[in-house]
Design an enzyme around this catalytic site. Structure first.
Site, PDB file in Angstrom:
ATOM      1  N   HIS A  66      44.036  39.012  44.129  1.00  0.00           N
ATOM      2  CA  HIS A  66      44.358  40.306  44.749  1.00  0.00           C
ATOM      3  C   HIS A  66      44.448  40.094  46.262  1.00  0.00           C
ATOM      4  O   HIS A  66      43.434  39.874  46.914  1.00  0.00           O
ATOM      5  CB  HIS A  66      43.298  41.351  44.408  1.00  0.00           C
ATOM      6  CG  HIS A  66      43.238  41.679  42.942  1.00  0.00           C
ATOM      7  ND1 HIS A  66      44.062  42.615  42.356  1.00  0.00           N
ATOM      8  CD2 HIS A  66      42.486  41.171  41.943  1.00  0.00           C
ATOM      9  CE1 HIS A  66      43.813  42.677  41.053  1.00  0.00           C
ATOM     10  NE2 HIS A  66      42.856  41.812  40.766  1.00  0.00           N
ATOM     11  N   LEU A  67      45.669  40.145  46.787  1.00  0.00           N
ATOM     12  CA  LEU A  67      45.856  39.939  48.233  1.00  0.00           C
ATOM     13  C   LEU A  67      45.831  41.262  49.006  1.00  0.00           C
ATOM     14  O   LEU A  67      45.812  41.256  50.243  1.00  0.00           O
ATOM     15  CB  LEU A  67      47.164  39.191  48.507  1.00  0.00           C
ATOM     16  CG  LEU A  67      47.203  37.721  48.052  1.00  0.00           C
ATOM     17  CD1 LEU A  67      48.567  37.108  48.358  1.00  0.00           C
ATOM     18  CD2 LEU A  67      46.103  36.909  48.725  1.00  0.00           C
ATOM     19  N   ASN A  98      48.468  45.630  41.984  1.00  0.00           N
ATOM     20  CA  ASN A  98      47.767  46.916  42.183  1.00  0.00           C
ATOM     21  C   ASN A  98      47.509  47.181  43.670  1.00  0.00           C
ATOM     22  O   ASN A  98      46.391  47.327  44.125  1.00  0.00           O
ATOM     23  CB  ASN A  98      46.469  46.982  41.363  1.00  0.00           C
ATOM     24  CG  ASN A  98      45.448  45.911  41.724  1.00  0.00           C
ATOM     25  OD1 ASN A  98      45.780  44.884  42.304  1.00  0.00           O
ATOM     26  ND2 ASN A  98      44.197  46.151  41.381  1.00  0.00           N
ATOM     27  N   HIS A 238      41.270  37.298  32.523  1.00  0.00           N
ATOM     28  CA  HIS A 238      39.800  37.309  32.585  1.00  0.00           C
ATOM     29  C   HIS A 238      39.084  37.631  31.282  1.00  0.00           C
ATOM     30  O   HIS A 238      38.339  38.605  31.173  1.00  0.00           O
ATOM     31  CB  HIS A 238      39.294  38.236  33.692  1.00  0.00           C
ATOM     32  CG  HIS A 238      39.986  39.568  33.814  1.00  0.00           C
ATOM     33  ND1 HIS A 238      40.162  40.425  32.759  1.00  0.00           N
ATOM     34  CD2 HIS A 238      40.551  40.181  34.885  1.00  0.00           C
ATOM     35  CE1 HIS A 238      40.794  41.504  33.190  1.00  0.00           C
ATOM     36  NE2 HIS A 238      41.047  41.378  34.467  1.00  0.00           N
ATOM     37  N   ASN A 285      35.031  43.998  36.861  1.00  0.00           N
ATOM     38  CA  ASN A 285      35.679  44.446  35.644  1.00  0.00           C
ATOM     39  C   ASN A 285      36.593  43.358  35.097  1.00  0.00           C
ATOM     40  O   ASN A 285      37.510  42.947  35.796  1.00  0.00           O
ATOM     41  CB  ASN A 285      36.498  45.717  35.939  1.00  0.00           C
ATOM     42  CG  ASN A 285      36.815  46.478  34.683  1.00  0.00           C
ATOM     43  OD1 ASN A 285      36.141  46.310  33.666  1.00  0.00           O
ATOM     44  ND2 ASN A 285      37.838  47.308  34.739  1.00  0.00           N
ATOM     45  N   ASP A 312      40.483  35.977  39.826  1.00  0.00           N
ATOM     46  CA  ASP A 312      40.355  37.437  39.984  1.00  0.00           C
ATOM     47  C   ASP A 312      39.720  37.765  41.344  1.00  0.00           C
ATOM     48  O   ASP A 312      38.899  38.669  41.463  1.00  0.00           O
ATOM     49  CB  ASP A 312      39.578  38.085  38.840  1.00  0.00           C
ATOM     50  CG  ASP A 312      39.808  39.594  38.778  1.00  0.00           C
ATOM     51  OD1 ASP A 312      40.617  40.130  39.567  1.00  0.00           O
ATOM     52  OD2 ASP A 312      39.157  40.252  37.934  1.00  0.00           O
ATOM     53  N   PRO A 330      34.892  47.825  41.460  1.00  0.00           N
ATOM     54  CA  PRO A 330      34.607  46.534  40.828  1.00  0.00           C
ATOM     55  C   PRO A 330      35.389  45.405  41.480  1.00  0.00           C
ATOM     56  O   PRO A 330      36.512  45.611  41.949  1.00  0.00           O
ATOM     57  CB  PRO A 330      35.078  46.747  39.381  1.00  0.00           C
ATOM     58  CG  PRO A 330      36.194  47.744  39.498  1.00  0.00           C
ATOM     59  CD  PRO A 330      35.846  48.633  40.677  1.00  0.00           C
ATOM     60  N   GLY A 331      34.800  44.226  41.508  1.00  0.00           N
ATOM     61  CA  GLY A 331      35.527  43.055  41.996  1.00  0.00           C
ATOM     62  C   GLY A 331      34.697  42.218  42.943  1.00  0.00           C
ATOM     63  O   GLY A 331      33.790  42.727  43.602  1.00  0.00           O
TER      64      GLY A 331
HETATM   65  O1  DOR Z   1      36.878  43.653  39.088  1.00  0.00           O
HETATM   66  C1  DOR Z   1      38.066  43.870  39.164  1.00  0.00           C
HETATM   67  N1  DOR Z   1      38.656  44.113  40.338  1.00  0.00           N
HETATM   68  N2  DOR Z   1      38.777  43.881  38.047  1.00  0.00           N
HETATM   69  C2  DOR Z   1      40.061  44.263  38.031  1.00  0.00           C
HETATM   70  O2  DOR Z   1      40.664  44.292  36.991  1.00  0.00           O
HETATM   71  C3  DOR Z   1      40.720  44.725  39.268  1.00  0.00           C
HETATM   72  C4  DOR Z   1      40.064  44.152  40.449  1.00  0.00           C
HETATM   73  C5  DOR Z   1      40.459  44.822  41.734  1.00  0.00           C
HETATM   74  O3  DOR Z   1      41.664  45.065  41.954  1.00  0.00           O
HETATM   75  O4  DOR Z   1      39.582  45.082  42.556  1.00  0.00           O
HETATM   76 ZN    ZN Z   2      41.846  42.750  35.723  1.00  0.00          ZN
END
Ligand code: DOR
Ligand code: ZN
EC number: 3.5.2.3
Length: 446
Positions: A66-67, A98, A238, A285, A312, A330-331
């Site tokens: 995720h950039l 996203n 994942h 997540n 991820d 989440p992340g």
């Molecule tokens: O933990 C997560 N973060 N799971 C995801 O599917 C999306 C990601 C995010 O974009 O932060």
């Molecule tokens: Zn994901």
């Protein structure tokens, strides 16, 4: 072109000798690089790098990054994310859609792709959204994104699941026609409304709403059947449970389906008990799972049931994490810690050797994504796209010192056993001695 730029490149006819290096951790020898490719030995190289004790691997490839650009620049940008990637040993990353706006159109994917080229530290491949706005109902302009200069060949609604089976079936059919792959974030959202942590005794004790693992497993089971029917390629993002790996084994044994899967470093190392401190840095997540799952995921990665590791990498601004658990996003960060975590969980445990690391961190992801010049063997005639790792240089993780704009690493204060020392992309050093090269000038001048 200035001196620094010249020294960072082998693309001007000069030859660099990388001396005493151990390709795949095997016997030490020299690698020679000229004009961006590995070449036969020469007697008078223009430059010699002492790589004694270092291990050479093909440049790592991350299918899941995720950039955050456009729209989330307070957490990460193509600049900072590319720097983190190169420092982590990566030479290619797939940027998830996203963003804000969502990368569901040729304009947005082309923008991300161009930004990646401008920065020049890693190959940035935009992933196109499957559905408009990630809303799960109308298919995005997949064909237009595939035809754009970004040449999108991977589509995903990651962060969200393509929950509607008919939409998923249609997406797979389009993907097949485009020779693309659909990467599914497997989570039946009907089963995870309000979910905060893996459903089990730990979440129950902490008073956190449970995330039923069947939400993931049932979508994977459904999707392998849809992919088989469509004759399309499916990639599972994942994967996080033992039973998800079992579903993959069953699918491959019983049906004619092309399915691949990734596991994250954090699902190989961390378990659901990490939530006991209520620190949202551990919220992710799919959620962290019990140790029986991490053990099964390690075995599945070792035996090839799970094809590859993907980070991820999910940077978040302070506000998104510095709050109570249920309000936090989440992340977790992953790019600069992925390789050391793979070493801890897979190499130090005897499950993989360094050849195996090259397979799961570089070769397999390049193959899944259809990249022709990444994940290639370290042999003469192949691209000089590689990473050099010191297997004995331990370091301590400090979120503030990572190249990401965000600092949400779950490994704060933890010792990592190995360090990436240098990274090279098609003959250009992107990282030297653990520091990012300023490549913008090189890209512009030459
Ligand atoms: O933990 C997560 N973060 N799971 C995801 O599917 C999306 C990601 C995010 O974009 O932060
Ligand atoms: Zn994901």
């Amino acid at each position: 072109m200035g001196d620094a730029a010249e020294r960072s490149s082998t693309r001007d006819g000069s030859t660099t000798r990388i001396a005493g290096v151990r390709p795949y951790g095997e016997d030490a020898g020299d690698l020679y690089v000229r004009d961006g490719v590995l070449v036969d030995p020469v007697s008078d190289p223009d430059e010699t790098i002492d790589a004694g004790g270092l291990i050479a691997l093909p440049g790592l490839v991350d299918l899941h990054t995720h950039l955050r650009e456009p729209g989330g620049e307070e957490a990460e940008t193509v600049d900072t994310g590319s720097a983190a990637a190169a420092l982590g040993g990566y030479t290619a990353v797939f940027a998830m859609p996203n963003t804000d706006p969502v990368a569901d159109s040729p304009v947005v994917v082309e923008h991300v792709w161009r930004r990646g080229r401008e920065v020049g530290l890693v190959d940035v491949h935009p992933v196109g959204a499957v559905t408009v706005g990630l809303e799960g109902s109308r298919l995005a302009e997949m064909g237009m994104m595939a035809a754009s200069p970004a040449r999108v060949r991977m589509f995903s609604d990651d962060g969200r699941c393509v929950n509607d089976p008919l939409v998923m079936r249609r997406a797979l059919e389009y993907a097949r026609a485009l020779d693309a792959v659909v990467a599914q974030h497997a989570e039946d959202h009907r089963l995870t409304v309000g979910a905060q942590a893996h459903e089990g005794p730990v979440a129950a004790r902490l008073g956190l709403a449970g995330w039923d693992p069947a939400a993931e497993e049932s979508i994977i089971a459904r999707d392998v059947m849809l992919a088989a029917a469509a004759g399309a390629r499916l990639h599972v993002c994942h994967l996080s449970t033992a039973r998800s790996a079992e579903v993959l084994r069953w699918a491959r044994e019983t049906m004619d389906v092309t399915v691949s899967a990734e596991v994250t470093p954090h699902h190989l190392l961390l378990t659901d008990t990490a939530a006991e401190d209520y620190d949202p840095v551990h919220k992710v997540n799919p959620p962290l799972r019990p140790s029986a799952d991490t053990a099964a995921l390690r075995r599945a990665l070792a035996d090839g049931t799970v094809d590859c590791v993907a980070t991820d990498h999910a940077p978040h601004a302070v506000e998104a994490k510095d709050c109570e658990w249920s309000a936090a996003r989440p992340g977790m960060l992953g790019l600069q810690t992925a390789l050391p975590v793979v070493v801890t969980t897979m190499v130090a445990t005897g499950l993989l050797d360094w050849r195996g690391v090259a397979r799961v961190c570089s070769e397999a992801p390049a193959r899944i994504a259809g990249l022709a010049d990444q994940g290639r063997p370290l042999t003469v005639g192949e691209p000089a796209t590689l990473t050099l790792v010191d297997p004995d240089a331990a370091w301590t993780v400090r979120g503030e010192s990572l190249a990401s704009r965000a600092a949400n690493t779950p490994y704060e204060g933890m010792q990592m056993p190995v360090s990436v020392v240098h990274t090279m992309l098609r003959g250009r050093w992107t990282v030297r001695d653990g520091a990012v090269r300023e490549l913008r000038k090189v890209a512009q001048d030459g």
